[in-house]
Write an enzyme that holds these catalytic residues in place. Structure first.
Site, PDB file in Angstrom:
ATOM      1  CG  HIS A   1     -21.130  34.339  26.078  1.00  0.00           C
ATOM      2  ND1 HIS A   1     -22.210  33.619  25.601  1.00  0.00           N
ATOM      3  CD2 HIS A   1     -20.160  33.430  26.363  1.00  0.00           C
ATOM      4  CE1 HIS A   1     -21.904  32.337  25.590  1.00  0.00           C
ATOM      5  NE2 HIS A   1     -20.675  32.186  26.056  1.00  0.00           N
TER       6      HIS A   1
ATOM      7  CG  ASP B   1     -24.138  34.931  22.515  1.00  0.00           C
ATOM      8  OD1 ASP B   1     -23.350  35.367  23.387  1.00  0.00           O
ATOM      9  OD2 ASP B   1     -23.757  34.297  21.520  1.00  0.00           O
TER      10      ASP B   1
ATOM     11  CG  ASP C   1     -21.440  28.080  26.598  1.00  0.00           C
ATOM     12  OD1 ASP C   1     -21.016  29.193  26.956  1.00  0.00           O
ATOM     13  OD2 ASP C   1     -21.054  27.510  25.563  1.00  0.00           O
TER      14      ASP C   1
ATOM     15  CD  GLU D   1     -18.342  32.762  23.378  1.00  0.00           C
ATOM     16  OE1 GLU D   1     -17.267  32.141  23.510  1.00  0.00           O
ATOM     17  OE2 GLU D   1     -19.428  32.164  23.197  1.00  0.00           O
ATOM     18  CD  GLU D   2     -21.697  30.030  22.492  1.00  0.00           C
ATOM     19  OE1 GLU D   2     -20.833  29.545  21.723  1.00  0.00           O
ATOM     20  OE2 GLU D   2     -21.836  29.658  23.670  1.00  0.00           O
TER      21      GLU D   2
ATOM     22  CG  ASP E   1     -17.831  31.123  28.224  1.00  0.00           C
ATOM     23  OD1 ASP E   1     -18.719  30.265  28.333  1.00  0.00           O
ATOM     24  OD2 ASP E   1     -17.487  31.602  27.133  1.00  0.00           O
TER      25      ASP E   1
ATOM     26  CG  HIS F   1     -22.614  24.787  21.944  1.00  0.00           C
ATOM     27  ND1 HIS F   1     -21.503  25.203  21.224  1.00  0.00           N
ATOM     28  CD2 HIS F   1     -22.735  25.665  22.969  1.00  0.00           C
ATOM     29  CE1 HIS F   1     -20.985  26.278  21.794  1.00  0.00           C
ATOM     30  NE2 HIS F   1     -21.716  26.567  22.863  1.00  0.00           N
TER      31      HIS F   1
END
Length: 484
Positions: free
Chosen positions: A76, A78, A115, A145-146, A169, A458
Protein backbone atom coordinates in the site's frame (compact mmCIF):
# COMPACT_ATOMS: atom_id res chain seq x y z
CA UNK A 1 23.18 13.27 -3.53
CA UNK A 2 20.44 11.77 -1.41
CA UNK A 3 20.79 10.70 2.20
CA UNK A 4 20.40 7.05 1.13
CA UNK A 5 22.46 7.24 -2.09
CA UNK A 6 25.32 5.11 -0.76
CA UNK A 7 23.12 2.31 0.55
CA UNK A 8 22.50 -1.08 -1.03
CA UNK A 9 20.36 -2.22 -2.77
CA UNK A 10 20.82 1.07 -4.58
CA UNK A 11 17.63 1.15 -6.63
CA UNK A 12 15.44 0.17 -3.70
CA UNK A 13 16.75 2.96 -1.50
CA UNK A 14 16.71 5.46 -4.37
CA UNK A 15 13.00 4.89 -4.84
CA UNK A 16 12.38 4.81 -1.09
CA UNK A 17 13.98 8.25 -0.78
CA UNK A 18 11.94 9.59 -3.70
CA UNK A 19 8.76 8.35 -2.03
CA UNK A 20 9.79 10.06 1.22
CA UNK A 21 9.82 13.41 -0.57
CA UNK A 22 6.12 13.05 -1.44
CA UNK A 23 3.68 13.48 1.47
CA UNK A 24 1.58 10.30 1.51
CA UNK A 25 -0.27 9.94 4.76
CA UNK A 26 -3.59 8.13 4.62
CA UNK A 27 -6.17 10.27 2.86
CA UNK A 28 -3.44 12.28 1.12
CA UNK A 29 -2.41 9.91 -1.64
CA UNK A 30 -3.10 11.74 -4.88
CA UNK A 31 0.49 12.92 -5.35
CA UNK A 32 2.10 9.55 -4.61
CA UNK A 33 -0.40 7.77 -6.86
CA UNK A 34 0.32 10.17 -9.72
CA UNK A 35 4.05 9.63 -9.16
CA UNK A 36 3.55 5.86 -9.57
CA UNK A 37 1.43 6.30 -12.69
CA UNK A 38 4.08 8.59 -14.17
CA UNK A 39 6.76 6.01 -13.31
CA UNK A 40 4.88 3.40 -15.34
CA UNK A 41 4.26 5.68 -18.32
CA UNK A 42 7.91 6.65 -18.58
CA UNK A 43 8.81 2.95 -18.83
CA UNK A 44 5.95 2.12 -21.19
CA UNK A 45 4.42 -0.30 -18.72
CA UNK A 46 0.73 -1.03 -18.63
CA UNK A 47 -0.78 1.01 -15.81
CA UNK A 48 -4.28 1.28 -14.38
CA UNK A 49 -5.08 4.14 -12.00
CA UNK A 50 -8.64 3.93 -10.73
CA UNK A 51 -10.92 6.68 -9.45
CA UNK A 52 -9.70 6.48 -5.85
CA UNK A 53 -6.04 6.36 -6.98
CA UNK A 54 -5.24 2.65 -6.57
CA UNK A 55 -2.45 1.63 -8.96
CA UNK A 56 -1.89 -1.56 -10.95
CA UNK A 57 1.30 -1.83 -13.03
CA UNK A 58 1.97 -4.84 -15.24
CA UNK A 59 5.32 -5.96 -16.64
CA UNK A 60 5.34 -8.91 -18.99
CA UNK A 61 7.50 -11.97 -18.41
CA UNK A 62 11.14 -11.96 -19.46
CA UNK A 63 12.44 -14.36 -22.11
CA UNK A 64 12.06 -17.95 -21.05
CA UNK A 65 9.42 -17.18 -18.40
CA UNK A 66 6.45 -16.66 -20.68
CA UNK A 67 4.84 -19.95 -19.61
CA UNK A 68 5.36 -19.40 -15.89
CA UNK A 69 2.27 -18.39 -13.91
CA UNK A 70 1.88 -14.68 -13.26
CA UNK A 71 2.88 -13.32 -9.87
CA UNK A 72 1.08 -10.54 -7.96
CA UNK A 73 3.24 -8.18 -5.87
CA UNK A 74 1.20 -6.10 -3.44
CA UNK A 75 1.60 -3.32 -0.91
CA UNK A 76 0.00 0.00 0.00
CA UNK A 77 1.13 3.54 -0.77
CA UNK A 78 -0.19 5.34 2.32
CA UNK A 79 1.57 5.67 5.67
CA UNK A 80 0.59 6.55 9.22
CA UNK A 81 1.82 10.15 9.35
CA UNK A 82 2.64 11.14 12.93
CA UNK A 83 5.14 13.60 14.35
CA UNK A 84 6.51 14.62 17.72
CA UNK A 85 4.23 17.16 19.41
CA UNK A 86 6.97 19.75 19.66
CA UNK A 87 7.84 19.52 15.95
CA UNK A 88 6.21 22.14 13.74
CA UNK A 89 5.56 20.29 10.51
CA UNK A 90 2.65 19.89 8.11
CA UNK A 91 2.92 16.25 7.02
CA UNK A 92 0.29 16.80 4.35
CA UNK A 93 2.67 19.15 2.52
CA UNK A 94 6.23 18.69 3.77
CA UNK A 95 8.62 15.83 2.94
CA UNK A 96 10.18 13.47 5.44
CA UNK A 97 13.71 14.21 6.60
CA UNK A 98 15.50 10.90 6.32
CA UNK A 99 18.59 10.05 8.36
CA UNK A 100 20.84 7.03 8.87
CA UNK A 101 22.24 5.75 12.12
CA UNK A 102 24.20 2.51 11.97
CA UNK A 103 22.08 -0.14 10.30
CA UNK A 104 18.84 1.82 10.58
CA UNK A 105 17.02 4.49 8.60
CA UNK A 106 14.66 6.85 10.38
CA UNK A 107 12.89 10.16 9.78
CA UNK A 108 13.70 13.11 12.00
CA UNK A 109 10.80 13.77 14.35
CA UNK A 110 8.22 11.82 12.34
CA UNK A 111 7.18 8.33 11.38
CA UNK A 112 9.25 6.85 8.55
CA UNK A 113 6.60 5.22 6.39
CA UNK A 114 8.59 2.02 5.96
CA UNK A 115 5.14 0.53 6.42
CA UNK A 116 4.56 0.27 3.54
CA UNK A 117 6.93 2.45 1.55
CA UNK A 118 9.44 -0.37 1.39
CA UNK A 119 6.94 -2.52 -0.53
CA UNK A 120 6.52 0.27 -3.07
CA UNK A 121 10.28 0.74 -3.33
CA UNK A 122 10.85 -3.00 -3.87
CA UNK A 123 8.18 -3.09 -6.57
CA UNK A 124 9.55 -0.06 -8.42
CA UNK A 125 13.09 -1.42 -8.28
CA UNK A 126 11.91 -4.72 -9.81
CA UNK A 127 9.90 -2.97 -12.51
CA UNK A 128 12.78 -0.65 -13.34
CA UNK A 129 15.39 -3.40 -13.79
CA UNK A 130 15.37 -5.10 -17.19
CA UNK A 131 18.23 -7.45 -16.26
CA UNK A 132 16.15 -9.51 -13.80
CA UNK A 133 14.40 -12.75 -14.72
CA UNK A 134 10.77 -13.08 -13.77
CA UNK A 135 7.29 -14.20 -14.85
CA UNK A 136 4.55 -11.70 -15.64
CA UNK A 137 4.51 -9.26 -12.72
CA UNK A 138 1.25 -7.69 -11.62
CA UNK A 139 2.02 -4.96 -9.09
CA UNK A 140 -0.94 -3.83 -7.00
CA UNK A 141 -0.45 -0.75 -4.81
CA UNK A 142 -3.50 0.29 -2.84
CA UNK A 143 -4.56 3.49 -1.11
CA UNK A 144 -5.59 4.11 2.49
CA UNK A 145 -4.77 0.71 3.92
CA UNK A 146 -4.00 2.26 7.28
CA UNK A 147 -7.50 3.70 7.74
CA UNK A 148 -9.63 0.68 6.91
CA UNK A 149 -8.18 -0.91 3.76
CA UNK A 150 -10.44 1.25 1.64
CA UNK A 151 -8.33 0.81 -1.48
CA UNK A 152 -8.28 -2.97 -1.33
CA UNK A 153 -12.03 -3.13 -0.84
CA UNK A 154 -12.72 -0.89 -3.84
CA UNK A 155 -10.12 -2.11 -6.33
CA UNK A 156 -11.10 -4.08 -9.42
CA UNK A 157 -8.70 -6.99 -9.98
CA UNK A 158 -10.64 -8.73 -12.74
CA UNK A 159 -7.90 -8.04 -15.31
CA UNK A 160 -5.20 -9.88 -13.34
CA UNK A 161 -3.98 -13.29 -14.44
CA UNK A 162 -2.11 -14.22 -11.27
CA UNK A 163 -3.28 -16.51 -8.49
CA UNK A 164 -0.06 -16.26 -6.47
CA UNK A 165 0.43 -13.29 -4.18
CA UNK A 166 3.49 -11.80 -2.51
CA UNK A 167 2.24 -9.26 0.01
CA UNK A 168 5.17 -7.07 1.10
CA UNK A 169 3.56 -5.60 4.19
CA UNK A 170 5.25 -7.43 7.04
CA UNK A 171 7.85 -6.12 9.45
CA UNK A 172 9.95 -9.05 10.62
CA UNK A 173 12.46 -10.81 8.40
CA UNK A 174 12.41 -14.59 8.42
CA UNK A 175 8.70 -14.80 9.20
CA UNK A 176 6.23 -15.81 6.51
CA UNK A 177 2.68 -14.82 7.38
CA UNK A 178 -0.08 -17.05 6.09
CA UNK A 179 -3.20 -15.72 7.81
CA UNK A 180 -4.40 -12.64 9.66
CA UNK A 181 -7.27 -11.26 11.67
CA UNK A 182 -10.23 -9.44 10.25
CA UNK A 183 -11.13 -6.04 11.57
CA UNK A 184 -13.25 -2.91 11.56
CA UNK A 185 -13.27 0.67 12.79
CA UNK A 186 -15.97 1.90 15.13
CA UNK A 187 -16.56 5.59 15.79
CA UNK A 188 -18.50 6.33 18.98
CA UNK A 189 -20.17 9.66 19.71
CA UNK A 190 -21.95 10.85 22.86
CA UNK A 191 -23.33 14.39 22.68
CA UNK A 192 -23.49 16.05 26.10
CA UNK A 193 -23.25 19.59 24.75
CA UNK A 194 -26.61 20.46 26.26
CA UNK A 195 -25.22 19.73 29.71
CA UNK A 196 -22.25 22.12 29.44
CA UNK A 197 -22.30 25.09 31.77
CA UNK A 198 -20.03 28.00 32.60
CA UNK A 199 -17.66 27.40 35.47
CA UNK A 200 -15.03 29.55 37.15
CA UNK A 201 -11.94 27.98 38.68
CA UNK A 202 -8.23 27.36 38.30
CA UNK A 203 -7.34 26.01 34.86
CA UNK A 204 -5.09 22.94 34.75
CA UNK A 205 -3.55 21.11 31.84
CA UNK A 206 -3.48 17.36 32.46
CA UNK A 207 -1.14 15.22 30.37
CA UNK A 208 -0.69 11.47 30.26
CA UNK A 209 2.47 10.72 28.26
CA UNK A 210 5.88 9.10 28.15
CA UNK A 211 4.39 5.98 26.56
CA UNK A 212 5.88 3.86 23.78
CA UNK A 213 2.74 3.43 21.68
CA UNK A 214 3.02 1.15 18.67
CA UNK A 215 0.92 -0.72 16.12
CA UNK A 216 -2.39 -1.84 17.56
CA UNK A 217 -2.19 -5.16 15.74
CA UNK A 218 1.48 -6.06 15.83
CA UNK A 219 2.15 -4.83 19.38
CA UNK A 220 -1.16 -5.01 21.23
CA UNK A 221 0.01 -8.18 23.01
CA UNK A 222 2.75 -6.18 24.76
CA UNK A 223 0.02 -4.49 26.81
CA UNK A 224 1.65 -1.08 26.65
CA UNK A 225 -0.17 1.85 28.16
CA UNK A 226 -2.91 3.47 26.09
CA UNK A 227 -2.84 7.18 26.93
CA UNK A 228 -6.51 7.64 26.04
CA UNK A 229 -7.64 4.92 28.42
CA UNK A 230 -5.27 6.13 31.13
CA UNK A 231 -6.69 9.64 30.81
CA UNK A 232 -10.24 8.24 31.02
CA UNK A 233 -9.24 6.48 34.23
CA UNK A 234 -7.80 9.72 35.63
CA UNK A 235 -10.92 11.70 34.76
CA UNK A 236 -13.06 9.04 36.38
CA UNK A 237 -11.00 9.35 39.57
CA UNK A 238 -11.19 13.13 39.59
CA UNK A 239 -14.90 13.37 38.81
CA UNK A 240 -15.83 11.76 42.12
CA UNK A 241 -13.19 13.41 44.27
CA UNK A 242 -12.82 17.10 43.33
CA UNK A 243 -15.11 19.86 42.14
CA UNK A 244 -13.94 20.08 38.56
CA UNK A 245 -15.14 20.74 35.06
CA UNK A 246 -13.78 19.26 31.81
CA UNK A 247 -13.19 21.83 29.04
CA UNK A 248 -11.69 19.53 26.43
CA UNK A 249 -9.56 16.45 25.91
CA UNK A 250 -7.63 15.05 22.96
CA UNK A 251 -5.33 12.10 22.35
CA UNK A 252 -4.15 9.78 19.61
CA UNK A 253 -3.64 10.23 15.88
CA UNK A 254 -4.88 6.98 14.28
CA UNK A 255 -7.29 4.26 15.33
CA UNK A 256 -4.68 1.57 14.64
CA UNK A 257 -1.85 3.23 16.58
CA UNK A 258 -1.66 2.84 20.35
CA UNK A 259 -1.81 6.47 21.57
CA UNK A 260 1.21 7.81 23.41
CA UNK A 261 0.03 11.22 24.67
CA UNK A 262 -3.37 12.50 25.76
CA UNK A 263 -4.06 15.96 27.12
CA UNK A 264 -7.04 17.50 28.88
CA UNK A 265 -7.96 20.96 30.15
CA UNK A 266 -9.98 21.16 33.37
CA UNK A 267 -11.16 23.83 35.76
CA UNK A 268 -10.84 23.06 39.48
CA UNK A 269 -12.33 24.83 42.47
CA UNK A 270 -9.45 26.62 44.19
CA UNK A 271 -10.19 24.79 47.44
CA UNK A 272 -9.62 21.45 45.68
CA UNK A 273 -6.22 22.24 44.12
CA UNK A 274 -4.23 20.33 46.74
CA UNK A 275 -6.57 17.36 46.47
CA UNK A 276 -6.08 17.39 42.68
CA UNK A 277 -2.30 17.38 43.08
CA UNK A 278 -2.52 14.56 45.60
CA UNK A 279 -4.69 12.42 43.30
CA UNK A 280 -2.36 12.99 40.34
CA UNK A 281 0.66 12.03 42.46
CA UNK A 282 -1.06 8.87 43.70
CA UNK A 283 -2.17 7.95 40.19
CA UNK A 284 1.33 8.50 38.81
CA UNK A 285 2.81 6.21 41.46
CA UNK A 286 0.22 3.53 40.72
CA UNK A 287 0.91 3.63 36.96
CA UNK A 288 4.66 3.57 37.53
CA UNK A 289 4.18 0.33 39.42
CA UNK A 290 1.65 -1.20 37.04
CA UNK A 291 3.65 -0.38 33.91
CA UNK A 292 7.15 -0.74 35.35
CA UNK A 293 8.09 -3.32 32.73
CA UNK A 294 5.60 -2.60 29.94
CA UNK A 295 5.91 1.21 29.79
CA UNK A 296 8.42 2.43 32.40
CA UNK A 297 8.52 6.08 31.23
CA UNK A 298 4.81 6.71 31.80
CA UNK A 299 4.10 10.15 33.25
CA UNK A 300 1.11 12.12 34.48
CA UNK A 301 1.33 15.86 34.98
CA UNK A 302 -0.99 18.65 36.10
CA UNK A 303 0.13 22.19 35.27
CA UNK A 304 -1.78 25.23 36.59
CA UNK A 305 -2.60 27.93 34.03
CA UNK A 306 -4.36 30.53 36.19
CA UNK A 307 -7.95 31.50 36.83
CA UNK A 308 -10.48 31.08 34.03
CA UNK A 309 -14.16 30.92 33.24
CA UNK A 310 -15.15 28.42 30.56
CA UNK A 311 -17.96 26.18 29.41
CA UNK A 312 -17.41 22.72 30.91
CA UNK A 313 -18.86 19.34 31.66
CA UNK A 314 -19.07 19.27 35.45
CA UNK A 315 -20.70 17.40 38.32
CA UNK A 316 -22.81 14.41 37.35
CA UNK A 317 -22.35 15.18 33.64
CA UNK A 318 -18.57 14.90 33.92
CA UNK A 319 -19.08 11.73 35.93
CA UNK A 320 -21.28 10.33 33.16
CA UNK A 321 -18.71 11.06 30.44
CA UNK A 322 -15.82 9.72 32.53
CA UNK A 323 -17.72 6.57 33.53
CA UNK A 324 -18.61 5.90 29.90
CA UNK A 325 -15.01 6.14 28.72
CA UNK A 326 -13.71 4.17 31.69
CA UNK A 327 -16.18 1.34 31.02
CA UNK A 328 -15.16 0.83 27.40
CA UNK A 329 -13.03 -2.27 26.75
CA UNK A 330 -9.55 -1.81 25.32
CA UNK A 331 -6.55 -4.02 24.61
CA UNK A 332 -6.35 -7.81 24.35
CA UNK A 333 -9.73 -9.45 24.90
CA UNK A 334 -8.89 -13.09 24.09
CA UNK A 335 -5.90 -15.22 23.13
CA UNK A 336 -6.10 -17.99 20.53
CA UNK A 337 -6.59 -21.49 21.88
CA UNK A 338 -5.23 -22.94 18.63
CA UNK A 339 -2.10 -20.87 18.00
CA UNK A 340 0.10 -20.34 21.10
CA UNK A 341 0.94 -16.67 21.66
CA UNK A 342 -1.50 -15.34 19.03
CA UNK A 343 -3.95 -12.65 20.06
CA UNK A 344 -7.42 -13.73 18.94
CA UNK A 345 -9.48 -10.61 19.68
CA UNK A 346 -8.56 -7.05 20.63
CA UNK A 347 -9.51 -3.41 20.28
CA UNK A 348 -7.62 -0.14 20.55
CA UNK A 349 -9.00 3.27 21.52
CA UNK A 350 -6.78 5.12 19.08
CA UNK A 351 -8.47 8.55 18.93
CA UNK A 352 -10.24 10.43 21.72
CA UNK A 353 -11.72 13.92 21.42
CA UNK A 354 -13.93 15.81 23.85
CA UNK A 355 -14.91 19.36 22.98
CA UNK A 356 -18.00 21.40 23.67
CA UNK A 357 -19.49 18.48 25.55
CA UNK A 358 -19.22 16.13 22.58
CA UNK A 359 -17.35 12.90 23.31
CA UNK A 360 -15.86 11.05 20.34
CA UNK A 361 -13.94 7.80 20.58
CA UNK A 362 -12.57 5.81 17.66
CA UNK A 363 -11.50 2.18 17.93
CA UNK A 364 -9.76 -0.39 15.76
CA UNK A 365 -11.33 -3.80 16.43
CA UNK A 366 -9.62 -7.03 15.34
CA UNK A 367 -10.30 -10.75 15.60
CA UNK A 368 -9.47 -13.91 13.70
CA UNK A 369 -12.94 -15.19 14.69
CA UNK A 370 -15.68 -13.27 12.87
CA UNK A 371 -18.30 -13.88 15.57
CA UNK A 372 -15.93 -12.59 18.26
CA UNK A 373 -15.26 -9.46 16.24
CA UNK A 374 -18.97 -8.85 15.87
CA UNK A 375 -19.60 -9.50 19.56
CA UNK A 376 -16.99 -6.91 20.51
CA UNK A 377 -18.49 -4.35 18.12
CA UNK A 378 -21.90 -5.09 19.66
CA UNK A 379 -20.54 -4.56 23.17
CA UNK A 380 -19.07 -1.15 22.32
CA UNK A 381 -22.33 -0.15 20.65
CA UNK A 382 -24.34 -1.28 23.69
CA UNK A 383 -22.19 0.67 26.14
CA UNK A 384 -22.39 3.75 23.93
CA UNK A 385 -26.17 3.44 23.68
CA UNK A 386 -26.42 3.25 27.49
CA UNK A 387 -24.51 6.55 27.61
CA UNK A 388 -27.00 8.06 25.17
CA UNK A 389 -24.70 7.91 22.16
CA UNK A 390 -24.42 6.16 18.84
CA UNK A 391 -21.77 4.35 16.79
CA UNK A 392 -20.76 4.08 13.16
CA UNK A 393 -18.88 1.03 11.89
CA UNK A 394 -16.65 1.45 8.86
CA UNK A 395 -13.77 -0.32 7.16
CA UNK A 396 -15.02 -3.82 7.98
CA UNK A 397 -12.69 -6.32 6.34
CA UNK A 398 -12.44 -10.12 6.40
CA UNK A 399 -9.69 -12.18 7.91
CA UNK A 400 -7.25 -14.15 5.78
CA UNK A 401 -7.71 -17.88 6.30
CA UNK A 402 -4.75 -20.27 6.53
CA UNK A 403 -4.32 -22.40 3.42
CA UNK A 404 -3.34 -26.00 4.21
CA UNK A 405 -2.18 -26.75 0.66
CA UNK A 406 0.12 -23.93 -0.48
CA UNK A 407 2.61 -24.65 -3.27
CA UNK A 408 3.86 -21.06 -2.99
CA UNK A 409 4.60 -21.46 0.72
CA UNK A 410 6.44 -24.74 0.11
CA UNK A 411 8.52 -23.12 -2.63
CA UNK A 412 9.38 -20.08 -0.54
CA UNK A 413 10.30 -22.09 2.55
CA UNK A 414 12.62 -24.33 0.50
CA UNK A 415 14.36 -21.34 -1.08
CA UNK A 416 14.80 -19.58 2.25
CA UNK A 417 16.35 -22.68 3.78
CA UNK A 418 18.66 -23.04 0.77
CA UNK A 419 19.83 -19.42 1.03
CA UNK A 420 20.12 -19.04 4.80
CA UNK A 421 20.55 -22.56 6.16
CA UNK A 422 17.45 -22.47 8.35
CA UNK A 423 13.71 -22.61 7.93
CA UNK A 424 11.66 -19.44 8.18
CA UNK A 425 8.92 -19.20 10.76
CA UNK A 426 5.46 -19.67 9.26
CA UNK A 427 2.96 -17.79 11.37
CA UNK A 428 -0.40 -16.09 11.69
CA UNK A 429 -0.67 -12.43 12.72
CA UNK A 430 -3.18 -10.41 14.66
CA UNK A 431 -2.58 -7.26 12.64
CA UNK A 432 -4.74 -6.78 9.58
CA UNK A 433 -3.45 -7.38 6.07
CA UNK A 434 -5.15 -6.79 2.74
CA UNK A 435 -4.71 -10.45 1.78
CA UNK A 436 -8.14 -11.45 3.04
CA UNK A 437 -9.85 -8.84 0.87
CA UNK A 438 -7.76 -9.76 -2.15
CA UNK A 439 -8.51 -13.46 -1.61
CA UNK A 440 -12.23 -12.62 -1.76
CA UNK A 441 -11.66 -11.12 -5.21
CA UNK A 442 -9.29 -13.71 -6.72
CA UNK A 443 -10.32 -17.37 -6.77
CA UNK A 444 -7.86 -19.89 -5.34
CA UNK A 445 -5.38 -17.22 -4.25
CA UNK A 446 -2.16 -18.63 -2.78
CA UNK A 447 -0.37 -15.93 -0.83
CA UNK A 448 2.43 -15.15 1.60
CA UNK A 449 3.21 -11.90 3.41
CA UNK A 450 6.82 -11.04 4.29
CA UNK A 451 9.25 -8.15 4.48
CA UNK A 452 12.39 -6.71 6.10
CA UNK A 453 12.88 -5.79 9.73
CA UNK A 454 11.12 -2.61 10.83
CA UNK A 455 10.76 -1.37 14.36
CA UNK A 456 8.24 0.84 16.18
CA UNK A 457 6.07 1.33 13.11
CA UNK A 458 3.36 3.99 13.31
CA UNK A 459 5.48 5.99 15.78
CA UNK A 460 8.10 8.73 15.58
CA UNK A 461 10.72 6.12 16.54
CA UNK A 462 10.03 3.99 13.45
CA UNK A 463 13.18 2.57 11.82
CA UNK A 464 14.02 0.31 8.89
CA UNK A 465 16.98 -2.08 8.88
CA UNK A 466 19.36 -1.53 5.95
CA UNK A 467 20.96 -4.96 6.04
CA UNK A 468 17.59 -6.70 6.32
CA UNK A 469 16.29 -4.72 3.35
CA UNK A 470 19.25 -6.01 1.32
CA UNK A 471 18.67 -9.63 2.36
CA UNK A 472 14.96 -9.53 1.57
CA UNK A 473 15.76 -7.97 -1.81
CA UNK A 474 18.24 -10.74 -2.60
CA UNK A 475 15.65 -13.33 -1.60
CA UNK A 476 12.94 -11.66 -3.67
CA UNK A 477 15.10 -11.56 -6.79
CA UNK A 478 15.98 -15.25 -6.39
CA UNK A 479 12.34 -16.14 -5.80
CA UNK A 480 11.14 -14.40 -8.96
CA UNK A 481 13.75 -16.25 -11.01
CA UNK A 482 12.64 -19.69 -9.78
CA UNK A 483 10.59 -21.69 -12.26
CA UNK A 484 7.76 -23.97 -11.18
Amino acid sequence: MGVLSELKPEKVFTFFEEIAQIPHGSGNVEAISDYLADFARKRELQCIQDEIKNIIIIKEATAGYEQEPALILQGHMDMVAVHKPELEIDMTREPLKLAVEGDRIYAEGTSLGGDDGIAVAYALALLDDDTLQHPRLEVVITVDEEVGMDGARAIDLSMLQGHRLLNLDSEEEGIFLTSCAGGARIHCSVDLSGQCRDMTGVAYELTVGGLQGGHSGAEIHKERGNSNMLMARLLQKLSGSVRAGLCDCEGGLADNAIPRVTGARILVDREDEERLKQLVAEYTAALKQELATKDPEVSVTAVARGDATESCLAGSDLQRAADYLYSLPCGVQAMSADVPGLVETSLNLGILKIHGGKVEAEFSVRSCVDSSKQALLDKVQALTALAGGRCEITGDYPGWAYRVDSPLRDKMVALYEEMYGEKPRVEAIHAGLECGILASKIADLDGISFGPNMYDIHTTEETLSISSTQRVWDYLVRLLALKD
